[in-house]
Design an enzyme around this catalytic site. Structure first.
Site, PDB file in Angstrom:
ATOM      1  N   LYS A  86       0.832  -1.203   0.000  1.00 16.89           N
ATOM      2  CA  LYS A  86       0.000   0.000   0.000  1.00 16.89           C
ATOM      3  C   LYS A  86       0.868   1.255   0.000  1.00 16.89           C
ATOM      4  O   LYS A  86       0.522   2.247  -0.624  1.00 16.89           O
ATOM      5  CB  LYS A  86      -0.961  -0.010   1.178  1.00 16.89           C
ATOM      6  CG  LYS A  86      -2.111  -0.973   0.927  1.00 16.89           C
ATOM      7  CD  LYS A  86      -3.064  -1.063   2.072  1.00 16.89           C
ATOM      8  CE  LYS A  86      -4.180  -2.060   1.748  1.00 16.89           C
ATOM      9  NZ  LYS A  86      -4.819  -2.552   2.956  1.00 16.89           N
ATOM     10  N   LYS A 144      -4.933 -12.620  -8.222  1.00 16.73           N
ATOM     11  CA  LYS A 144      -6.187 -12.794  -7.489  1.00 16.73           C
ATOM     12  C   LYS A 144      -7.240 -11.785  -7.911  1.00 16.73           C
ATOM     13  O   LYS A 144      -6.925 -10.733  -8.459  1.00 16.73           O
ATOM     14  CB  LYS A 144      -5.941 -12.713  -5.981  1.00 16.73           C
ATOM     15  CG  LYS A 144      -5.732 -11.314  -5.443  1.00 16.73           C
ATOM     16  CD  LYS A 144      -6.016 -11.291  -3.938  1.00 16.73           C
ATOM     17  CE  LYS A 144      -6.580  -9.945  -3.523  1.00 16.73           C
ATOM     18  NZ  LYS A 144      -7.275  -9.904  -2.276  1.00 16.73           N
ATOM     19  N   LYS A 195     -10.406  -5.755  -5.580  1.00 18.05           N
ATOM     20  CA  LYS A 195     -10.889  -4.434  -5.998  1.00 18.05           C
ATOM     21  C   LYS A 195      -9.772  -3.585  -6.604  1.00 18.05           C
ATOM     22  O   LYS A 195      -9.958  -2.939  -7.615  1.00 18.05           O
ATOM     23  CB  LYS A 195     -11.516  -3.696  -4.804  1.00 18.05           C
ATOM     24  CG  LYS A 195     -12.986  -4.046  -4.629  1.00 18.05           C
ATOM     25  CD  LYS A 195     -13.497  -3.632  -3.277  1.00 18.05           C
ATOM     26  CE  LYS A 195     -12.881  -4.440  -2.185  1.00 18.05           C
ATOM     27  NZ  LYS A 195     -13.719  -4.856  -1.080  1.00 18.05           N
TER      28      LYS A 195
HETATM   29  P1  ADP Z   1     -10.015  -6.694  -1.969  1.00 16.88           P
HETATM   30  O1  ADP Z   1      -8.768  -7.510  -2.167  1.00 16.88           O
HETATM   31  O2  ADP Z   1     -10.921  -6.746  -3.128  1.00 16.88           O
HETATM   32  O3  ADP Z   1      -9.744  -5.289  -1.497  1.00 16.88           O
HETATM   33  P2  ADP Z   1     -10.519  -7.253   0.753  1.00 16.88           P
HETATM   34  O4  ADP Z   1      -9.036  -7.135   0.948  1.00 16.88           O
HETATM   35  O5  ADP Z   1     -11.391  -6.198   1.299  1.00 16.88           O
HETATM   36  O6  ADP Z   1     -10.797  -7.414  -0.787  1.00 16.88           O
HETATM   37  O7  ADP Z   1     -10.957  -8.681   1.326  1.00 16.88           O
HETATM   38  C1  ADP Z   1     -12.022  -8.958   2.200  1.00 16.88           C
HETATM   39  C2  ADP Z   1     -12.008 -10.448   2.523  1.00 16.88           C
HETATM   40  O8  ADP Z   1     -12.163 -11.219   1.337  1.00 16.88           O
HETATM   41  C3  ADP Z   1     -10.695 -10.924   3.143  1.00 16.88           C
HETATM   42  O9  ADP Z   1     -10.966 -11.924   4.104  1.00 16.88           O
HETATM   43  C4  ADP Z   1      -9.930 -11.492   1.991  1.00 16.88           C
HETATM   44  O10 ADP Z   1      -9.013 -12.471   2.382  1.00 16.88           O
HETATM   45  C5  ADP Z   1     -11.062 -12.092   1.150  1.00 16.88           C
HETATM   46  N1  ADP Z   1     -10.688 -12.067  -0.276  1.00 16.88           N
HETATM   47  C6  ADP Z   1     -10.573 -10.981  -1.071  1.00 16.88           C
HETATM   48  N2  ADP Z   1     -10.228 -11.322  -2.332  1.00 16.88           N
HETATM   49  C7  ADP Z   1     -10.107 -12.676  -2.330  1.00 16.88           C
HETATM   50  C8  ADP Z   1      -9.788 -13.640  -3.349  1.00 16.88           C
HETATM   51  N3  ADP Z   1      -9.529 -13.269  -4.592  1.00 16.88           N
HETATM   52  N4  ADP Z   1      -9.774 -14.939  -2.985  1.00 16.88           N
HETATM   53  C9  ADP Z   1     -10.052 -15.322  -1.708  1.00 16.88           C
HETATM   54  N5  ADP Z   1     -10.369 -14.476  -0.719  1.00 16.88           N
HETATM   55  C10 ADP Z   1     -10.395 -13.163  -1.012  1.00 16.88           C
END
Ligand code: ADP
Ligand code: TRP
Length: 327
Positions: free
Chosen positions: A111, A194, A197
């Site tokens: 970040k 992966k 967002k």
């Molecule tokens: P993003 O990566 O889209 O910002 P977040 O970091 O807010 O999403 O993730 C919220 C939850 O969803 C966390 O527990 C994270 O581990 C899970 N998560 C997010 N993206 C994935 C993914 N591609 N596969 C598995 N779990 C995910």
């Protein structure tokens, strides 16, 4: 009953990665554990400093949580900023968290790289706020995706350190919880690692059929197998990962055979995949629309959740003050 905590930052809508990586596990845990599921709005300020987007997104995520099957009768569903006790614990934990270890957390480094003009102290202490979210309920299990492992390690460190410094056995060490042996990682369909967002490659639960179809049809593929039974390159493996999650076993078998005898047509696979994702998300999307339209209900659920979460948090923080020596 064992306590469980997890949260998601309200920085946008829930996508299939959030759903299969986290929220399905929340839903499955509600029957067997004392669950606290929250919306991490304070955490969002580390990357999204203007709250006006966040306030709207809190309602959005709440509606999406409910649409996915989180049940306020079974779980405590609340907004992080409604439970101020978390902040007091955050302060105490920060007093015993060190610059070196916080700087080594990869999500911090990532970040910091992405927002070099805003490497704020909140970003650095993100893991201690997360530890406070968990320890404030003295939770044992935390359903999260694999990417949260380092933050979880910090939460355990915070618990251990507190116990050691004050010579108590007060905080249990929380463990990440996955239903399958391995943490699920939902891939992106753009060939990148992966779905996320910030990767801009998400299929959202609220996406309509047309949008989903468009996104799936654009998925990156290769020029096709040339040898029978050859291993799949990552971009193709990703498509199969999705098929395995949303399609019938016969469908997966059909395309596996097509891959193995080199007769696979990616267009057909994508069409089928899009159709199965739509079939899966359709009822969720409908429920999202219903909950989103009922703000009164959303706010009532959040207020009830806040009351319950505060009760649990107050019990912990009272003891913490006492252990540290405040009167
Ligand atoms: P993003 O990566 O889209 O910002 P977040 O970091 O807010 O999403 O993730 C919220 C939850 O969803 C966390 O527990 C994270 O581990 C899970 N998560 C997010 N993206 C994935 C993914 N591609 N596969 C598995 N779990 C995910
Ligand atoms: N860091 C988590 C994420 O990015 C969100 C989060 C904040 C969280 N506090 C938490 C998850 C406490 C589990 C428990 O997804």
């Amino acid at each position: 009953m064992e306590k469980v905590v997890s949260g998601i930052r309200p920085t946008g809508n829930l996508h299939l990665g959030n759903y299969f990586g986290a929220v399905t596990n929340f839903v499955r845990m509600q029957n067997d554990y004392n669950c606290y599921f929250f919306i991490a709005d304070w955490h969002s300020l580390t990357t999204h400093p203007k709250p006006e987007d966040i306030v709207q997104s809190v309602d959005t995520i709440l509606a999406e949580y409910l649409a996915c099957g989180l049940d306020p009768e079974k779980s405590t569903i609340y907004v992080q900023s409604d439970v101020k006790e978390v902040l007091e614990l955050y302060l105490f934990l920060n007093m015993n968290a060190y610059l070196g270890e916080l700087e080594r957390v990869t999500t911090f480094k990532e970040k910091a790289r992405k927002q070099p003009d805003n490497v704020n102290a909140g970003l650095l202490t993100y893991p201690t706020l997360m530890a406070s979210d968990i320890l404030i309920h003295r939770a044992l299990k935390v359903p999260v995706g694999k990417d949260q492992e380092q933050n979880m390690e910090m939460a355990r460190k915070c618990a251990r350190r507190f116990n050691n410094i004050y010579g108590v056995d007060f905080f249990p060490e929380p463990q990440s919880f996955y239903f399958s042996e391995k943490a699920v990682k939902i891939p992106g369909l753009d060939g990148s690692g992966k779905m996320g967002k910030s990767e801009g490659n998400c299929i959202y639960l609220k996406d309509d059929a047309k949008t989903i179809q468009k996104k799936v049809m654009k998925a990156v593929t290769d020029s096709g197998p040339t040898q029978p039974n050859s291993p799949k390159p990552e971009v193709i493996e990703n498509l199969f990962t999705f098929l395995n999650i949303v399609s019938e076993p016969d469908t997966v078998k059909f395309f596996e055979e097509k891959w193995n005898d080199c007769s696979i047509r990616y267009g057909d696979l994508k069409k089928q995949l899009a159709q199965d994702i739509i079939k899966f998300t359709d009822p969720i999307r409908e429920r999202i629309a219903q909950y989103s339209a009922d703000k009164d209900l959303l706010h009532k659920i959040a207020a009830q959740g806040a009351d319950k979460a505060r009760q649990s948090a107050q019990e912990t923080i009272k003891e913490v003050r006492h252990i540290i020596g405040f009167r």
